[in-house]
Design an enzyme around this catalytic site. Sequence first.
Site, short mmCIF file in Angstrom:
data_model
loop_
_atom_site.label_atom_id
_atom_site.label_comp_id
_atom_site.label_asym_id
_atom_site.label_seq_id
_atom_site.Cartn_x
_atom_site.Cartn_y
_atom_site.Cartn_z
N GLU A 150 0.85 -1.21 0.00
CA GLU A 150 0.00 0.00 0.00
C GLU A 150 0.87 1.24 0.00
O GLU A 150 1.88 1.31 0.72
CB GLU A 150 -0.88 -0.03 1.26
CG GLU A 150 -2.21 0.64 1.06
CD GLU A 150 -3.09 -0.13 0.06
OE1 GLU A 150 -3.09 0.26 -1.12
OE2 GLU A 150 -3.75 -1.09 0.47
N THR B 297 2.87 2.23 -2.20
CA THR B 297 4.21 1.98 -2.77
C THR B 297 4.25 2.28 -4.26
O THR B 297 5.33 2.44 -4.82
CB THR B 297 4.63 0.50 -2.58
OG1 THR B 297 3.60 -0.33 -3.11
CG2 THR B 297 4.87 0.15 -1.12
N GLY C 242 -12.24 2.68 -1.32
CA GLY C 242 -10.90 2.14 -1.51
C GLY C 242 -10.87 0.84 -2.29
O GLY C 242 -9.91 0.08 -2.21
N SER D 267 -11.45 0.83 -5.70
CA SER D 267 -11.16 1.20 -7.09
C SER D 267 -12.38 1.25 -8.00
O SER D 267 -12.34 0.74 -9.12
CB SER D 267 -10.12 0.27 -7.70
OG SER D 267 -8.90 0.50 -7.11
N ASP E 180 -4.17 0.47 -9.41
CA ASP E 180 -5.61 0.17 -9.53
C ASP E 180 -5.98 -0.19 -10.96
O ASP E 180 -6.74 -1.14 -11.20
CB ASP E 180 -6.44 1.38 -9.07
CG ASP E 180 -6.13 1.78 -7.64
OD1 ASP E 180 -5.44 1.01 -6.95
OD2 ASP E 180 -6.57 2.86 -7.23
C1 GLA Z 1 -5.12 4.73 -4.45
C2 GLA Z 1 -4.33 5.01 -5.72
C3 GLA Z 1 -3.30 3.90 -5.98
C4 GLA Z 1 -2.45 3.62 -4.74
C5 GLA Z 1 -3.34 3.45 -3.51
C6 GLA Z 1 -2.53 3.33 -2.22
O1 GLA Z 1 -5.92 3.59 -4.62
O2 GLA Z 1 -5.18 5.12 -6.83
O3 GLA Z 1 -2.49 4.25 -7.08
O4 GLA Z 1 -1.49 4.62 -4.55
O5 GLA Z 1 -4.25 4.53 -3.35
O6 GLA Z 1 -1.77 2.17 -2.24
#
Ligand code: GLA
Length: 352
Positions: free
Chosen positions: A27, A29, A115, A117, A163
């Site tokens: 996460e 990263t 969270g 996506s 994502d």
């Molecule tokens: C969101 C972003 C991803 C990623 C996560 C954290 O989902 O869209 O690119 O950075 O947060 O891991």
Amino acid sequence: MADFEAAFHSAPAESAEAPGRVNLLGEHTDYSCGFVLPAAIAQTTRVSLALSPDNDFHIHSAELGMAQSIVAGAADAAPGFSRYVYGCVQVLRARGHVVPPVLMDIESTVPIGIGLSSSAALEVAVLRAFRKLLALNLDDVELALLAQKAEVEYVGVRCGIMDQMASSLCTPDRMLFLDTRSLDFRLLPLPAGASVAVFDSGTSRSLTQSAYNERRAEVERAAQLLGVQSLRDVDDLDTVDALPPPLNRRARHVITENRRVIEGVGASASRFGELMTGSHLSLKNDYEVSTPALDSLVASLELQPGVYGARLTGAGFGGACVALVERGSAEDVKAGALAAYAKAGFTGRALV
Ligand code: GLA
């Protein structure tokens, strides 16, 4: 597709779908060029489309409660969720494709804003639908990159690539090991004997966008002070400790999280669970993106027999948690964890 017919009184020419994702490890990263390990969730977004009878794009979505038109020539002002669609159209056009106006219906079961996506699922489904309709020569990695570009340039979120790659490449019951620098990837089985359970903490993520951009700026500054292109290039925790706070903690999270992902590949379920728990603590203490509700949900999950490990998933500041559970124990875990979470004063729900 029934919704398309109800909205436009005709049949769609094509339709395509894409899943949301849950991140198991790795996460915060991806914008440091690191490693991630997401998996698809069962919830998907379906996009159905046909050529528009006029010069405008007409977009309908029952879930989003809206019907919107992007009027030819005034498309920059695309409102609300149609900005994602507009962004996808524009990135295709910038790549040299001729994209005609369409009628589009969007149906989605991906929970929005927790969270998992929902935006990547929408972008990937839109691009897949256009790929079919226009017979575009676009592979799944190129498609994910275009989806990310649409979000960065037209929605204004400086997201990483995780994502969109997850939504574009993940298949059911596999996890995606992705190197976000090279984009090399492998689809791997879940740890033996384990399955994934996802929970909505029931708390909103109001701070996400500003805090996300702030974290991103912090790790970029840390990399600059360390004289590297990104924190992916740093492995020595002593060097990182010498950075001024909070950059030392932010960088420590990224480095230890990359290590957890590498170790997670091929790990047993119990080791993988420990890595998830370690990830949550690092996100809480070093990256500071957890909340009391997320900590309480993770603690409630870890009390349950059959749970190997649990953590917040996605950007944090509220939203969802993920647990790795012994196969066959998910229903008991859900009931037990939600009861313990309720005792702590919160109302969550399990996603099926
Ligand atoms: C969101 C972003 C991803 C990623 C996560 C954290 O989902 O869209 O690119 O950075 O947060 O891991």
